[in-house]
Design an enzyme around this catalytic site. Structure first.
Site, short mmCIF file in Angstrom:
data_model
loop_
_atom_site.label_atom_id
_atom_site.label_comp_id
_atom_site.label_asym_id
_atom_site.label_seq_id
_atom_site.Cartn_x
_atom_site.Cartn_y
_atom_site.Cartn_z
N GLU A 460 41.52 46.40 28.36
CA GLU A 460 40.07 46.18 28.26
C GLU A 460 39.40 47.54 28.12
OE1 GLU A 460 36.19 44.26 30.59
OE2 GLU A 460 38.17 44.21 31.54
N GLU A 547 34.84 39.83 24.61
CA GLU A 547 34.56 39.15 25.88
C GLU A 547 33.06 38.86 25.97
OE1 GLU A 547 36.09 41.43 29.09
OE2 GLU A 547 38.19 41.21 28.46
N ASP A 577 34.13 35.75 29.69
CA ASP A 577 34.26 36.74 30.76
C ASP A 577 33.52 36.29 32.02
OD1 ASP A 577 35.06 39.08 31.93
OD2 ASP A 577 33.51 40.32 31.01
N GLU A 634 41.03 38.78 36.82
CA GLU A 634 40.60 40.16 37.01
C GLU A 634 40.67 40.54 38.49
OE1 GLU A 634 37.30 41.41 33.93
OE2 GLU A 634 36.64 39.65 35.05
#
Length: 707
Positions: A460, A547, A577, A634
């Site tokens: 990312e 995202e 996201d 995440e």
């Protein structure tokens, strides 16, 4: 006490004593007026007023003393020493000037009273120097107790005089200050004189260089007349100039053409004139800034003609319902300013703000078609918060912006500790405009890994700003500013181009994820930006993953869907996201072609300790499997996180367990070697390296609805 009164009544000539009192009263009133001007003036002009006030104060004390001594009926007084008499005048002027200077250095601290004490002690110093200058046919003796009491009284009343000017509670405090000055001189002089005793001896004045009582009286009268006349002329000229300036202001047409109210320039001129006038007094000046709420919505829904009519309606109401001495102006599109009457107590401030909000809230129109608007109000005061109109308006506007951001109907007073943040953000916004041109932005990359094999599956992209003065500025400090100012469009395009170029040079074809701000998604040119970045870099479109948060979708669902479909036709992947932190509507998952769901770190951090977080994570994974959409978690930071995610069927993770965000050179090395370097990190490290602030968890699965 009886001794002091007896001294005044029986040892002094009434006529000369009355003259001394008259000199003291006029000098005290004029001195305190000038001292108020000193406290409210800046720069070299302040020291000119200070010198004049010191001259008047010292001359008043000196003249009062010697006229009172002329009134003292004693045949033993032979005359006065010229040198010491002159020295006593110098002591009085320098001492009082020093005390007034100390008291003018601060707005609120105890230095005000310290200056007053110095002022009072200079009265005592002048008195005893003058007594020492007196030559008598005998020996003068001073009672220690009376001396100490007289000095203490002078210091106490001196402190009161400066305090009443610096800390007024009513409009009459300026007279209280003058009265304290009078008491400081009078109580000190007569208490000390009551304790003085002259033992007569046969001494002859011949051979001594003395000045007679008559010459002293003439010198005192001449000196004081010149000083008072000079001060009065200066004071009158300054007052007249202030009045002329104010009259000129009223004649200048600085009006807002829409409402007929004064505009910003007009109200600033008026406020400067008001500040000049109250500088002669103890009052404060208040500026209240009022910003209309939902005015933009009125313009968009009812048209600009209705918005203009609403502004005229509010302007008319403010002009009609506020007091005659309260000055109203329109300084911006939906922003009004009210300059209040001179302020002597806090209750007026709060009452003024409430009246303004009540007047603004008066309905425009009738019946069901009536328009209602609220307002955010902030205010600032002279001299506490600013020294001129421009600074005062700026302070009031910052307070208003804080009132608007905090919501509610409470009026906010300017607070430097809080409101200067707005100024700092404005400075940051200016620097942000130059950051891209000056190559101050850099990209860092955080690895995404397979839960089973730990292989690197993607990265990312995270933005970093190396500010030339502030150092590393965290994203949460500048990303909102970039979004608010629209600069995120240019910055976002640079991120996409740079990330694609970097990923195209990697030896392994792993994916690269780029965050897309809501304003980018609303930009019709965004698909072209992505297409050009892919073409210039030669990156396979399937390796680029964009995202998108639900916030960027719900503002304009139809437009967002069109943009996403164009991006999908380019071959790029779309990820949802921060899933779980917004409404997380099932309709969103149904309507949009997502290629991945990212579970927010807020739920992952409590895995193993919070049953609710674990249930939400498990439900999200089950839902994504049912929809055949891959899931990435995440914020995986520990071995326990990894174990539980693996147990619940999560295939891919991102977090500090596999490494912090790293610069391009390091991530290139890690990808080429596909290194597996799991590491647990502390909570402090987690917070410091986050690329964006976490939103509050509020997972709410809503029933599907047609956009």
């Amino acid at each position: 006490m009886l001794t002091v009164l007896s001294c005044i009544a029986f040892d002094h000539d009434p006529f000369s004593l009355g003259l001394a009192v008259a000199i003291l009263v006029v000098g005290a009133v004029l001195t305190m007026r000038l001292y108020a001007r000193v406290r409210r003036t800046q720069g070299s002009l302040k020291y000119m007023w200070l010198f004049l006030s010191g001259m008047i104060a010292g001359g008043t004390i000196w003249s009062t003393h010697f006229v009172s001594m002329l009134a003292y009926e004693s045949p033993l007084i032979l005359g006065y020493d010229v040198t010491l008499t002159a020295a006593s005048l110098v002591i009085a002027i320098l001492g009082t000037t020093s005390g007034l200077w100390l008291g003018s250095l601060t707005q609120r601290s105890a230095l005000i009273e310290v200056g007053g004490a110095v002022f009072g002690l200079s009265i005592a110093a002048m008195h005893f120097t003058g007594i020492h200058a007196m030559r008598v046919s005998g020996v003068s003796q001073l009672d220690t107790l009376f001396v100490v009491v007289s000095v203490v009284l002078a210091a106490i009343f001196g402190m009161i005089s400066t305090s009443r000017i610096a800390r007024p509670v009513t409009r009459y405090c300026k007279y209280g200050a003058a009265l304290a000055f009078i008491l400081a001189v009078g109580s000190m002089h007569f208490t000390a004189m009551a304790g003085m005793n002259i033992l007569p001896l046969r001494l002859d004045a011949e051979g001594l260089d003395l000045v007679s009582n008559q010459l002293v009286g003439m010198g005192v009268a001449f000196t004081m007349s010149v000083l008072l006349l000079s001060a009065m002329i200066t004071y009158s000229i300054d007052t007249a100039n202030a009045e002329v300036t104010n009259n000129q202001i009223t004649q200048i047409a600085h009006q807002d053409p829409l409402t007929g109210l004064p505009n910003r320039k007009g109200v600033e001129l008026f406020t400067d004139g008001l500040i000049s006038r109250v500088a002669l007094d103890n009052a404060r000046v208040v500026v209240v800034t009022c910003n209309l709420s939902r005015f933009k919505a009125v313009n968009e829904a009812l048209g600009h003609a209705t918005g203009d009519a609403l502004l005229r309606h509010i302007a008319r109401n403010l002009s009609t319902h506020l007091d005659q001495d309260e000055y109203v102006a329109r300084v911006a599109g939906d922003e009004f300013v009210v300059v209040g009457k001179p302020v002597y107590y806090r209750g007026y401030l709060l009452d003024l703000c409430k009246r303004i909000q009540k007047i603004v809230a008066m309905p425009f129109g009738a019946g069901d078609d009536a328009v209602h608007v609220d307002s955010a109000v902030g205010y600032a005061l002279f001299p506490e918060h600013a020294q001129n109109a421009e600074e005062l308006f700026s302070a009031a506007e910052r307070a208003m912006h804080r009132a608007r951001s905090e919501g509610g109907n409470a009026a906010q007073c300017y607070d430097p500790a809080k409101d200067d943040k707005v100024k700092d953000q404005s400075a940051l916004a200016i620097d942000l405009r130059k950051a891209l041109r000056n190559n101050e932005f850099v990209l860092h990359y955080q690895l995404q890994n397979d839960v089973q094999t730990h292989d690197v599956t993607g990265t990312e992209v995270l933005l970093r700003w190396n500010h030339p003065v502030r150092g590393l500025v965290p994203p949460f400090a500048f990303i909102p500013i970039a979004e608010e100012t629209g600069q995120i469009l240019e910055i976002g395009a640079w991120i996409v181009r740079t990330a694609c170029k970097e990923a195209a040079g990697w030896s392994k074809p792993i994916r690269i994820a780029v965050n897309v701000a809501p304003i980018q998604l609303s930009d019709a040119n965004f698909p072209d930006v992505v297409a050009n970045a892919l073409k210039e870099s030669g990156l396979d479109p399937s390796r680029l993953e964009l995202e998108i948060t639900e916030t960027g979708i719900i503002e304009d669902t139809n437009h967002a869907l069109q943009v996403i479909q164009q991006l999908k036709r380019l071959g790029v992947r779309i990820a949802m996201d921060d899933f779980g932190t917004g409404y997380s509507s099932l309709a969103t998952l149904q309507a949009f072609p997502f290629d991945k769901i990212k579970i927010d770190r807020e739920f992952i951090k409590d895995l193993g300790t919070n049953a609710q977080s674990e249930a939400i994570v498990r439900a999200t994974i089950i839902l994504s499997e049912s929809l055949n959409i891959p899931v990435l978690a995440e914020g995986a930071e520990t071995e326990e996180h990894l174990r539980l995610l693996k147990h619940h069927g999560c295939k891919e993770v991102q977090g500090f367990y596999f490494g912090k965000p790293m610069p391009a050179s390091e991530v290139r090395h890690r990808i080429n070697s596909n290194a597996k370097q799991p590491q647990e990190v502390s909570e402090t490290e987690t917070k410091s390296a986050m690329s964006k602030p976490a939103e509050k968890p509020a997972l709410q699965f809503l029933p599907a609805r047609v956009a």
